[in-house]
Design an enzyme around this catalytic site. Sequence first.
Site: not given
Length: 427
Positions: A135, A137, A142, A208, A210, A242, A246, A249, A262, A266, A372
């Site tokens: 994965d 970034y 972001h 997420e 993606e 994904d 949080r 994390q 994570k 997925t 976000e």
Amino acid sequence: MPITANDTNRKSWLEVPVNSDFPIQNIPFGVFLTKENIVTVGTRIGDFAIDLGALQQLNYFEGIELTDDMFMQDTLNDFISDGQKTWRLVRNRIAELFDVTNSKLQDNIKDRDIIIFKMEDVEMQLPVLIGDYTDFYSSKEHATNVGKMFRDPENALLPNWLHIPVGYHGRSSTIVPSGIPVHRPMGQTLPNGETTPVFGPSRSVDFELETAFITTDVNIMGENIAVTEAEDYIFGMVLLNDWSARDIQKWEYVPLGPFLAKNFATSISPWIVTMDALEPFRTKGPKQEPTPLPYLQQKGKHSFDINLEVAIQPENAKPTVVSHSNFKYLYWSMCQQLAHHTSNGCRVNSGDMMGSGTISGPTEDSFGSMLELTWGGKNPIKMGDGTERKFINDNDTVIMKGFCQNGQVRIGFGEVSSKLLPPFVRQ
């Protein structure tokens, strides 16, 4: 070899609804289970699933060199291993067979009954056996937003971010196709103001937004791949959610980055849209400053104009769209990601999957995560049913869609849709 399957004048004798993601110019690849519990490799036109195993057995791929059981398998790995020439020949042949001017299969009712299914009568499976999952970034927006929230707002990007496509190795064992529910994970978190962690359900489960690309066999161990050649080894793309916890994390990611926050789930869309199908939608990515090191430098159009959307559907309520983004916002291209991945000689195999990382745009309504969109939960989003969301609630369904469109054709991915269930309880 020309990509004749992309002919925008071509029409299918199968009915294709207006604004379908799957016109005859798409021809994605996937794996599905029939009512007779037969697993087969297939493609899709409109709302019809096409059994490529039956198509092969009935000799409709005559003249194309394929192993006898190429499509009579439960994954696409062998087909992907055959390389770009075979992918293009097969896709071109399917387009010819389903062209409205071609009567060979159209007039053969017996064969049609064996080959063609309604989508509602099949169950989509994971399209490839994913050996390894990386994965990245790669969204500057972001990474900047996360840096502002968790670090110094004046220096949101870490010094290495503008020089390398940052990534981490994920967990392939918990990658699931659209429709498979996901359980809220348990884990360690550090409550605000406390110095001792606690163990329990995550309170901040997030999506997420993606995409991901699927590779063919790229290299041997020790060999690196030039950025100019990287796209030859990319079979196609899927949508990817994904899932992220949080609060877990935040506690675990220093010093070694994402781990249990994570790897619990997925989700991906089941149809792989080929790079050939996406060819008409090439566009330039963002300007890269400073100029990357020579092994990552590329010129021309290496991104794609893919519209992306996320909706949250509370149980027994209508979905509310919370984000509109676009793949073209990604700072690092897929070619740069793959070139960097192999730059140290790391081996990449058929069926490996590379996630883009969260795709956020420049405006607040284009951010690709709840982290976000709600700015860490400070600004809740109102749903259509009147409820609010800081993160994802139990029994919410997250729905991601993606498509490309120009004046001639629309090519889409369908959707990746997953429901978040309460924590798993052992019976």
